[in-house]
Structures are given as C-alpha cells and as structure tokens.
Design a protein around this motif. Structure first.
Motif, PDB file in Angstrom:
ATOM      1  N   LEU A 168      48.016  53.338  33.523  1.00 29.85           N
ATOM      2  CA  LEU A 168      46.832  52.831  32.838  1.00 29.85           C
ATOM      3  C   LEU A 168      46.611  51.375  33.205  1.00 29.85           C
ATOM      4  O   LEU A 168      47.555  50.580  33.220  1.00 29.85           O
ATOM      5  CB  LEU A 168      46.981  52.957  31.319  1.00 29.85           C
ATOM      6  N   MET A 169      45.367  51.032  33.492  1.00 30.92           N
ATOM      7  CA  MET A 169      44.978  49.640  33.635  1.00 30.92           C
ATOM      8  C   MET A 169      44.118  49.291  32.427  1.00 30.92           C
ATOM      9  O   MET A 169      43.087  49.913  32.188  1.00 30.92           O
ATOM     10  CB  MET A 169      44.213  49.411  34.932  1.00 30.92           C
ATOM     11  N   ILE A 170      44.548  48.297  31.662  1.00 40.41           N
ATOM     12  CA  ILE A 170      43.871  47.902  30.433  1.00 40.41           C
ATOM     13  C   ILE A 170      43.322  46.495  30.611  1.00 40.41           C
ATOM     14  O   ILE A 170      44.029  45.597  31.086  1.00 40.41           O
ATOM     15  CB  ILE A 170      44.834  47.945  29.235  1.00 40.41           C
ATOM     16  N   THR A 171      42.076  46.288  30.231  1.00 40.85           N
ATOM     17  CA  THR A 171      41.458  44.975  30.370  1.00 40.85           C
ATOM     18  C   THR A 171      40.352  44.810  29.329  1.00 40.85           C
ATOM     19  O   THR A 171      39.827  45.798  28.815  1.00 40.85           O
ATOM     20  CB  THR A 171      40.878  44.777  31.777  1.00 40.85           C
ATOM     21  N   ASP A 172      40.034  43.569  29.028  1.00 43.08           N
ATOM     22  CA  ASP A 172      38.921  43.280  28.130  1.00 43.08           C
ATOM     23  C   ASP A 172      37.736  42.709  28.889  1.00 43.08           C
ATOM     24  O   ASP A 172      36.762  42.257  28.285  1.00 43.08           O
ATOM     25  CB  ASP A 172      39.350  42.276  27.047  1.00 43.08           C
ATOM     26  N   LYS A 173      37.786  42.729  30.220  1.00 38.81           N
ATOM     27  CA  LYS A 173      36.730  42.130  31.041  1.00 38.81           C
ATOM     28  C   LYS A 173      35.788  43.172  31.632  1.00 38.81           C
ATOM     29  O   LYS A 173      34.915  42.845  32.406  1.00 38.81           O
ATOM     30  CB  LYS A 173      37.349  41.309  32.179  1.00 38.81           C
ATOM     31  N   CYS A 174      35.997  44.425  31.289  1.00 40.18           N
ATOM     32  CA  CYS A 174      35.085  45.489  31.698  1.00 40.18           C
ATOM     33  C   CYS A 174      34.837  45.555  33.206  1.00 40.18           C
ATOM     34  O   CYS A 174      33.707  45.437  33.651  1.00 40.18           O
ATOM     35  CB  CYS A 174      33.741  45.323  31.006  1.00 40.18           C
ATOM     36  N   PRO A 175      35.839  45.748  34.040  1.00 38.98           N
ATOM     37  CA  PRO A 175      35.581  45.951  35.475  1.00 38.98           C
ATOM     38  C   PRO A 175      35.181  47.399  35.734  1.00 38.98           C
ATOM     39  O   PRO A 175      36.025  48.258  35.912  1.00 38.98           O
ATOM     40  CB  PRO A 175      36.919  45.613  36.117  1.00 38.98           C
ATOM     41  N   SER A 176      33.917  47.686  35.730  1.00 37.47           N
ATOM     42  CA  SER A 176      33.462  49.071  35.851  1.00 37.47           C
ATOM     43  C   SER A 176      33.896  49.663  37.180  1.00 37.47           C
ATOM     44  O   SER A 176      33.813  49.026  38.233  1.00 37.47           O
ATOM     45  CB  SER A 176      31.937  49.134  35.733  1.00 37.47           C
ATOM     46  N   ALA A 177      34.360  50.907  37.119  1.00 36.46           N
ATOM     47  CA  ALA A 177      34.765  51.596  38.351  1.00 36.46           C
ATOM     48  C   ALA A 177      33.583  51.819  39.271  1.00 36.46           C
ATOM     49  O   ALA A 177      33.747  51.959  40.477  1.00 36.46           O
ATOM     50  CB  ALA A 177      35.416  52.929  37.996  1.00 36.46           C
ATOM     51  N   ALA A 178      32.377  51.841  38.699  1.00 35.64           N
ATOM     52  CA  ALA A 178      31.193  52.041  39.535  1.00 35.64           C
ATOM     53  C   ALA A 178      30.973  50.876  40.486  1.00 35.64           C
ATOM     54  O   ALA A 178      30.305  51.009  41.515  1.00 35.64           O
ATOM     55  CB  ALA A 178      29.953  52.223  38.655  1.00 35.64           C
ATOM     56  N   ASN A 179      31.541  49.713  40.154  1.00 42.35           N
ATOM     57  CA  ASN A 179      31.388  48.540  41.008  1.00 42.35           C
ATOM     58  C   ASN A 179      32.432  48.479  42.118  1.00 42.35           C
ATOM     59  O   ASN A 179      32.380  47.593  42.960  1.00 42.35           O
ATOM     60  CB  ASN A 179      31.472  47.262  40.169  1.00 42.35           C
ATOM     61  N   GLN A 180      33.407  49.374  42.116  1.00 36.06           N
ATOM     62  CA  GLN A 180      34.409  49.412  43.174  1.00 36.06           C
ATOM     63  C   GLN A 180      33.871  50.280  44.301  1.00 36.06           C
ATOM     64  O   GLN A 180      33.818  51.495  44.193  1.00 36.06           O
ATOM     65  CB  GLN A 180      35.724  49.978  42.631  1.00 36.06           C
ATOM     66  N   SER A 181      33.417  49.627  45.356  1.00 38.73           N
ATOM     67  CA  SER A 181      32.733  50.325  46.433  1.00 38.73           C
ATOM     68  C   SER A 181      33.673  51.268  47.166  1.00 38.73           C
ATOM     69  O   SER A 181      34.785  50.897  47.542  1.00 38.73           O
ATOM     70  CB  SER A 181      32.138  49.314  47.420  1.00 38.73           C
TER      71      SER A 181
END
Length: 465
Positions: A168-181
């Motif tokens: 699990l990767m947990i974060t509070d900065k919301c790195p959306s997977a949709a932005n990972q090209s």
C-alpha cells in the motif's frame, strides 16, 4: 444438407481446409475420417504422405452432390509446400543472411512492443482488486514489515482478506494514478486506487500528536513490491562494492541508465528542471525482478516534479550527475554540483573511473544531446562487446571505419539471434514476461546499430588511453 466440399475442385484440393486439417492431424487420421462418409475405404494415412499419388473421393460437379468412384490427383509435395505464401529464395548467401537478420530484428521489435504494452499489467492475484470496492479497513498492515517513507508518501506491506499480499502507498497529497503516464518508462501504475479516512500517524510517524487523528488520504494498491529510497540503495551498493566491484559498477550503470531514460521522457514533455531534493525518485523490486526498477513518481501531473524554490532546482543533466555521484559514494553530490567544485579524482578507486568521468563530462556540458550520449555509453558498458577493440586515435573518434563497423554489425546480428532463441526456448510466445534488466537489454538490441556501437567504443577507448 449440401456437402461442404461439393464446390471444391480436384486442382485446388491440396490448398483447402479439408486437406490441411488431415495433414495437421495425421496422428488422428482415422478419427477424422470417421466423420466423413464420402471418403472411400481405400484412403489410408499414407495416401496423404509425401508423394501420395491420389485422393479417392466421389464425383463432384458444380452444384451437385459428391458422387463415388472418382479419383482426384494430389500434387506431389512436402508439407512445406502447403504454405500459401510465395517462397522467396535470394540469389546469394549474403542476401539470404540479410533476410534472416531482418526477420530476427523485426521479431524482436514486435516482442519489445508487446512487453512495453504489458509492463504495467498485473498478472498476479492482486488483479481481482481492480473491480472491488475497497476500504482501508479491509487491509491488515504487517507490523513487523519495513516501512519506507518518501516525502508525503509511505509504503506498507499489507494483506487483503487474509490471503492476498499487497503493498500500500498512503499519502495525503492525492497523487492520482491517472496522472502517471503509461508512456513514461519510469511510471508507477497501481493496480487499484481509492480514497478513505486513514490514521495520520501512518504518514507522519515522527509526530506522536497525530496518533488519534484521522484524515482523508489516497491509497494505492500494488502487488507485493520492495520499495527503497535512492539513499538506501546507494548505501547497499557501497557495501556490495567491497566484495564485488564489477557487479557494483554494473548495477550503478543500470540504475543510472533507467534514470536517464526517465529524464529523457521529461525532456520530451518540455520539462527542463527537477526538484533538487529528488524525493520523487524511488527504486522498487518486484517478485520477478533481480534488479531495482527506477521510478519517477509525480504528485500530480508530470510537470509537478519541478516544484520547489528556484535555488533548489536542478537541470536534467545536473540531476543525472548528482544521482551518479550519489551511487558512486560521493557525499553531498547536489551541493558539490551547485557549487561547481567537484573533482573527478574522488573516483580513482573505481575500475571504470575513466568511463564514469567521460559520462560526467558529457553531462556537465548540458547540451540537448547530453542525456542521449550518456545513455549510449551506459548501454555499451552494460551490454556492449568487451572483446572487440581497435587502435583508435583521439582524432578518429567520429570516424567509422568500414571493417570495424562490419565487426560490430556481425556481433549485433549474432547477439540478436541468441536473445531471440533464448526467448523462444524460455518464454510463452503470447505471454512474454521479462525482468526490468531484460526489458532494457531488448530495447538496446532493437534500437542500437553498428555505427552507434563503434562510436561509443571509440570514445571509451580514447578515455582509457
């Protein structure tokens, strides 16, 4: 019911599906013919062998049913003549050699495309989580497992429903997977992503006041993966250098090659700088890998990797140079690069110090082609031929001699054929799964050429002289 073979003439019988089916199922011939009552009892397995004189079938007229007693001639041929494609035989041995080489290269190119499309595809049991509504409480964190914290991201080993191991990767900065090209060769694509309330102490482990506080966070679910920071990997490599210098330098080259490949992707997007903290760089190792896979993880879009104050930013070439020095056990590489007071004498204990010095000098020039040149040299150091050497003078670095280039071309042809043979013997044809090291090696063999190999070798030989 009309017989399906009533319109087949005797002249094209050898090319119809009926005949091909009989030949391909030669060992099961009697079973096949039991379903075809139109066939005379005179047909045997040998009737369809090499040089079979005829096939005894019924009379066939256009638009009529099959009769009995007619003998249709079968063309004398081997099994290879059943191919519908026209055979091509070149006039000379050189032309045939070129055709084989071209076919091998085309096949490796198609395999590379297949691997590139499937490298972010999950094949393990974790794949079922793609279509499940997930909640954080569904996962059990392993208390005795190691936790990796990088910036505002924390990676935990966990179990889902007591039988599926995940990371699990947990974060509070919301790195959306949709932005990972998906086109980014260094992207980290999770199997599933969801938002939920999580204990903040999982993120800020040093802050005891956050133990009872809940906050909204983003959770990525991935197959079980070992996650390390650049600093941790550098420390482990320094320990390896004490016992295995060659393996240590090869691993440094491979990590640096992956980094430069990712930086070239940013360069194509028009990004020229990155955050000097480099806290979005990490290395992972999956179950099928034996080497670390370099990952560039952006918080939002790809351009967010350059966030930060101007005085703490690095150009792409400076970033590659800083990572190389870090892996080569140089302290405070970012500060040394920004101050411009680094001396290459610090690398005097390395057997490949001249090669690393050449790469460093190329990166310090910060030209548009510096990353590409450094990449070519690293690929040659990892996979290039070590037994091909020529007397090269400094004034001849950009000169490609015909004999030398032919030697590299022969080496490249043989290497491609060897790798293709190994893939066919060890992999399933339509489900090829390669390690990250094999992926980059295949990319090198597909995209390089004899001229590039010779130029890289010439540059390295001049440095060693």
């Amino acid at each position: 019911m009309r017989n399906p073979f009533s319109r087949v003439s005797g002249e094209n019988l050898s090319g119809c599906k009926f005949y091909e089916r009989v030949v391909l199922k030669k060992g099961n011939l009697e079973k096949v013919y039991a379903k075809l009552p139109i066939v005379s009892p005179g047909i045997t397995e040998s009737s369809f062998g090499i040089g079979a004189p005829s096939c005894i079938l019924g009379d066939v007229d256009e638009g009529s049913e099959v009769g009995a007693g007619t003998i249709w001639p079968c063309r004398k041929s081997s099994r290879l003549s059943l191919r519908k494609a026209k055979s091509v035989v070149h006039k000379s041995l050189e032309d045939n050699y070129g055709a084989v080489v071209s076919a091998n290269h085309q096949t490796l190119t198609q395999i590379l495309e297949q691997v590139s499309m499937s490298q972010h595809t999950t094949t393990s049991k974790v794949k079922i989580l793609e279509d499940v509504q997930l909640h954080f409480n569904d996962f059990t964190l392993l208390e005795d497992s190691r936790v990796t914290v990088i910036g505002h991201m924390a990676f935990y080993s966990a179990i889902w429903q007591q039988n599926i191991e995940v990371t699990l990767m947990i974060t509070d900065k919301c790195p959306s997977a949709a932005n990972q090209s998906l086109r980014n060769p260094c992207a980290l694509i999770p199997t599933a992503e969801f938002e939920d309330h999580i204990p903040m102490n999982l993120l800020f482990r040093h802050n005891t006041d956050a133990d009872d506080r809940l906050g909204r966070g983003t959770i990525w679910v991935m197959e079980r993966t070992r996650v390390e920071t650049l600093e941790n990997v550098a420390d482990s490599l320094h320990l390896q250098a004490e016992t295995d210098t060659e393996g240590y330098e090869r691993e440094v080259c491979f990590v640096l090659l992956q980094l430069i490949n990712g930086l070239k992707h940013l360069q194509v997007l028009g990004i020229e700088e990155v955050n000097g903290q480099m806290d979005e760089f990490l290395l992972i190792m999956r179950s099928n890998d034996t080497n670390y896979r370099f990952v560039i993880l952006s918080k939002g879009s790809d351009s967010s990797i350059a966030d930060g104050p101007p005085e703490r930013k690095l150009s792409l070439c400076q970033c590659a140079l800083a990572v190389m020095l870090l892996l080569l056990n140089v302290e405070s590489p970012v500060r040394l690069i920004q101050n411009g007071n680094f001396r290459w004498e610090r690398l005097k204990l390395l057997s490949s110090r001249y090669a690393f010095t050449l790469i460093g000098d190329i990166l310090r020039q910060e030209r548009a082609t510096s990353l590409s040149q450094a990449k070519l040299l690293l690929e040659y150091m990892i996979w290039g031929p070590t037994d091909l050497s020529f007397d090269v003078q400094p004034s001849e670095v950009n000169y490609v001699g015909s004999d030398d280039e032919k030697a590299y071309q022969r080496w490249l042809d043989l290497e491609r054929a060897t790798v293709l043979n190994n893939l066919i013997r060890t992999q399933s044809l339509w489900q090829i799964r390669l390690t990250v090291f094999e992926e980059y090696m295949l990319s090198f063999l597909v995209r390089t050429c004899a001229k590039t190999l010779h130029e890289a070798a010439a540059q390295l030989q001049v440095m060693y002289k």
